[in-house]
Motif scaffolding. Structure first.
Motif, mmCIF file in Angstrom:
data_model
loop_
_atom_site.group_PDB
_atom_site.id
_atom_site.type_symbol
_atom_site.label_atom_id
_atom_site.label_comp_id
_atom_site.label_asym_id
_atom_site.label_seq_id
_atom_site.Cartn_x
_atom_site.Cartn_y
_atom_site.Cartn_z
ATOM 1 N N THR A 300 -88.958 37.278 27.395
ATOM 2 C CA THR A 300 -89.683 36.122 27.928
ATOM 3 C C THR A 300 -91.180 36.365 27.893
ATOM 4 N N PHE A 301 -91.591 37.554 28.342
ATOM 5 C CA PHE A 301 -93.010 37.869 28.380
ATOM 6 C C PHE A 301 -93.568 38.109 26.976
ATOM 7 N N ARG A 302 -92.728 38.632 26.092
ATOM 8 C CA ARG A 302 -93.173 38.769 24.708
ATOM 9 C C ARG A 302 -93.467 37.395 24.104
ATOM 10 N N ASN A 303 -92.624 36.414 24.443
ATOM 11 C CA ASN A 303 -92.842 35.049 23.942
ATOM 12 C C ASN A 303 -94.126 34.458 24.511
ATOM 13 N N VAL A 304 -94.415 34.761 25.784
ATOM 14 C CA VAL A 304 -95.653 34.272 26.403
ATOM 15 C C VAL A 304 -96.862 34.844 25.667
ATOM 16 N N LEU A 305 -96.803 36.122 25.341
ATOM 17 C CA LEU A 305 -97.914 36.753 24.630
ATOM 18 C C LEU A 305 -98.029 36.216 23.207
ATOM 19 N N HIS A 306 -96.896 35.967 22.563
ATOM 20 C CA HIS A 306 -96.920 35.382 21.221
ATOM 21 C C HIS A 306 -97.554 33.993 21.272
ATOM 22 N N GLU A 307 -97.187 33.217 22.271
ATOM 23 C CA GLU A 307 -97.773 31.879 22.453
ATOM 24 C C GLU A 307 -99.280 31.978 22.681
ATOM 25 N N THR A 308 -99.690 32.986 23.450
ATOM 26 C CA THR A 308 -101.120 33.210 23.690
ATOM 27 C C THR A 308 -101.838 33.489 22.379
ATOM 28 N N THR A 310 -100.994 32.465 19.457
ATOM 29 C CA THR A 310 -101.082 31.219 18.698
ATOM 30 C C THR A 310 -102.273 30.383 19.144
ATOM 31 N N VAL A 311 -102.476 30.296 20.458
ATOM 32 C CA VAL A 311 -103.601 29.496 20.977
ATOM 33 C C VAL A 311 -104.933 30.146 20.605
ATOM 34 N N ILE A 312 -105.006 31.483 20.715
ATOM 35 C CA ILE A 312 -106.233 32.181 20.290
ATOM 36 C C ILE A 312 -106.475 31.911 18.810
ATOM 37 N N GLY A 313 -105.418 31.944 18.005
ATOM 38 C CA GLY A 313 -105.541 31.679 16.578
ATOM 39 C C GLY A 313 -106.080 30.294 16.290
ATOM 40 N N ILE A 314 -105.666 29.309 17.095
ATOM 41 C CA ILE A 314 -106.193 27.948 16.937
ATOM 42 C C ILE A 314 -107.694 27.935 17.238
ATOM 43 N N GLY A 315 -108.082 28.612 18.317
ATOM 44 C CA GLY A 315 -109.497 28.689 18.659
ATOM 45 C C GLY A 315 -110.303 29.375 17.563
ATOM 46 N N LEU A 316 -109.766 30.465 17.028
ATOM 47 C CA LEU A 316 -110.473 31.209 15.972
ATOM 48 C C LEU A 316 -110.541 30.401 14.672
ATOM 49 N N THR A 317 -109.523 29.598 14.407
ATOM 50 C CA THR A 317 -109.569 28.720 13.243
ATOM 51 C C THR A 317 -110.730 27.738 13.373
ATOM 52 N N ASN A 318 -110.900 27.171 14.566
ATOM 53 C CA ASN A 318 -112.034 26.286 14.813
ATOM 54 C C ASN A 318 -113.352 27.021 14.577
ATOM 55 N N LEU A 319 -113.392 28.267 15.025
ATOM 56 C CA LEU A 319 -114.592 29.091 14.870
ATOM 57 C C LEU A 319 -114.890 29.346 13.385
ATOM 58 N N ALA A 344 -99.436 36.774 15.890
ATOM 59 C CA ALA A 344 -99.488 35.316 16.040
ATOM 60 C C ALA A 344 -100.879 34.776 15.717
ATOM 61 N N ILE A 345 -101.917 35.540 16.091
ATOM 62 C CA ILE A 345 -103.290 35.131 15.761
ATOM 63 C C ILE A 345 -103.449 35.018 14.248
ATOM 64 N N LEU A 346 -103.058 36.067 13.532
ATOM 65 C CA LEU A 346 -103.241 36.102 12.079
ATOM 66 C C LEU A 346 -102.388 35.045 11.392
ATOM 67 N N GLU A 347 -101.165 34.864 11.862
ATOM 68 C CA GLU A 347 -100.265 33.866 11.280
ATOM 69 C C GLU A 347 -100.839 32.456 11.442
ATOM 70 N N THR A 348 -101.373 32.180 12.629
ATOM 71 C CA THR A 348 -101.926 30.853 12.904
ATOM 72 C C THR A 348 -103.142 30.572 12.030
ATOM 73 N N ILE A 349 -104.018 31.553 11.894
ATOM 74 C CA ILE A 349 -105.198 31.380 11.045
ATOM 75 C C ILE A 349 -104.777 31.111 9.597
ATOM 76 N N GLN A 350 -103.803 31.871 9.093
ATOM 77 C CA GLN A 350 -103.340 31.676 7.724
ATOM 78 C C GLN A 350 -102.764 30.277 7.516
ATOM 79 N N GLN A 351 -102.112 29.745 8.540
ATOM 80 C CA GLN A 351 -101.493 28.424 8.436
ATOM 81 C C GLN A 351 -102.508 27.294 8.517
#
Length: 393
Positions: A300-308, A310-319, A344-351
């Motif tokens: 459960t907590f691993r999923n929370v961190l993965h979700e985090t 993803t959100v950081i990745g969205i922010g970095l994509t904007n950056l 998750a950060i790297l995956e989100t940026i790539q997407q």
């Protein structure tokens, strides 16, 4: 070293030569002249002055190409020193370093949540005095004090305009510390200081554009272009944590809704993790406990961190879309969960990024660890000494 003395040590040609020695040592006078386009007499005169001031030392003779062997030059790192302070929001951390950034002394104080401007300044002074008193270094050997302050900082006046987590405003840090210590004082936002420290000590080479993002109790960023901090027209460039992610989201400490900080700070992670578990006794988690439980296999907590991530990745994509930097360096307590967050950060940026070239933006975690912001505070003085050309923005 009194403020006036520090100013006398600085000049454009002197700083060009100092920085050339710093980045290329050991180096001869002739090589400095060749690589800087300064005349040999100018180089010799300034080097003589730098040796007399104790900033530069000579070493054993170098290799000769037929004539007299050249004397090589080095930065004399242990003649002058810098005090660096990471101020808030939960602690005041301090270090005393030499000119190479080697930490010689440390100090730390815990900050109370209910504190006044005067009490905050008093704690800064106490930590600085502690650093100065536990060493035999002469006061004249201190070139200045760098303060990395959380929140919004007026760099010109050295004033903390808004320290939201401590609920403080208009703290005259520079004025108070100059009056107390009669030293050069530099005050900067902590994330921007961290960015400068990364460019100075992080081993990133000749990077033209870099963004450092600090994710912990709060979220901030600093932009470095060609070795200079970018502040923006009103000095708030880098308030990455207050990028709106959800217009209907949770109210942030800044008063707006749905800021990135409300999703990815340590407290936000802990709150989301607490809502995922049934046992009400466990709802007062910390971000550190979420990470430790994830380490032990809590899915459960691993999923929370993965979700985090993803959100950081969205922010970095904007950056990336806004600034298109060569490199992004991530630091702060949350990034201690790199194992679960970074994929998750790297995956989100790539997407999400627009172009194949942008997908190659290097995203990494700081190698400076918990000292990244402290060394950033130190670098505020070093960049003044070695490269005092006015910052962009």
């Amino acid at each position: 070293m009194q403020r006036g003395t520090f100013q006398l040590m600085k000049s454009v040609n002197k700083s060009i030569i100092l920085n050339k020695i710093r980045t290329s040592e050991p180096i001869s006078r002739a090589q400095i002249a060749k690589e800087t386009s300064l005349t040999p007499p100018t180089v010799s005169s300034i080097v003589k002055e730098l040796i007399e001031q104790g900033l530069v030392r000579e070493s054993t003779l170098g290799h000769s190409s037929g004539g007299r062997k050249p004397t090589l030059l080095h930065i004399n790192t242990n003649t002058f020193y810098v005090v660096g302070i990471d101020a808030g929001p939960e602690t005041i951390e301090g270090v005393l370093t030499d000119l190479s950034g080697e930490i010689l002394q440390r100090t730390s104080s815990h900050l109370k949540r209910q504190i006044t401007n005067d009490q905050f300044i008093s704690m800064l002074k106490e930590n600085i005095y502690t650093l100065l008193q536990v060493t035999e270094i002469n006061h004249d050997q201190i070139i200045g004090i760098g303060i990395a302050m959380h929140g919004v900082v007026d760099v010109e006046t050295g004033t903390s305009l808004v320290a939201p987590i401590l609920n403080l405003r208009n703290i005259p840090i520079k004025e108070a510390l100059e009056e107390e210590f009669n030293l050069t004082i530099k005050v900067e936002n902590d994330a921007r200081a961290m960015a400068l420290g990364e460019s100075w000590f992080g081993g990133h080479g000749e990077t033209e554009s870099m963004v450092a993002v600090n994710i912990g109790r709060g979220v901030g960023a600093g932009v470095v272009m060609n070795g200079k901090l970018y502040h923006g027209a009103q000095g708030i460039a880098g308030e990455f944590g207050h990028m709106t992610i959800d217009i209907n989201g949770t109210i942030c400490e800044c008063g707006n809704r749905g800021c990135l900080q409300t999703f990815v700070s340590g407290a936000a992670i802990a709150e989301r993790a607490g809502k995922q578990i049934m046992d009400s006794k466990e709802t007062s988690l910390t971000g550190k406990e979420v990470f430790e439980s994830a380490q032990l296999g809590n899915l459960t907590f691993r999923n929370v961190l993965h979700e985090t991530g993803t959100v950081i990745g969205i922010g970095l994509t904007n950056l990336i879309h806004l600034l298109n930097p060569q490199k992004i360096v991530l630091g702060g307590g949350v990034m201690k969960s790199e194992k679960f967050i970074m994929p998750a950060i790297l995956e989100t940026i790539q997407q999400r990024v627009l172009t194949p070239g942008a997908r190659k933006t290097e995203v990494t975690v700081t190698q400076l660890g918990d000292d990244a912001t402290l060394l950033g505070a130190v670098s505020l003085l070093l960049v003044e000494l070695f490269n005092p050309i006015k910052e962009i923005g």
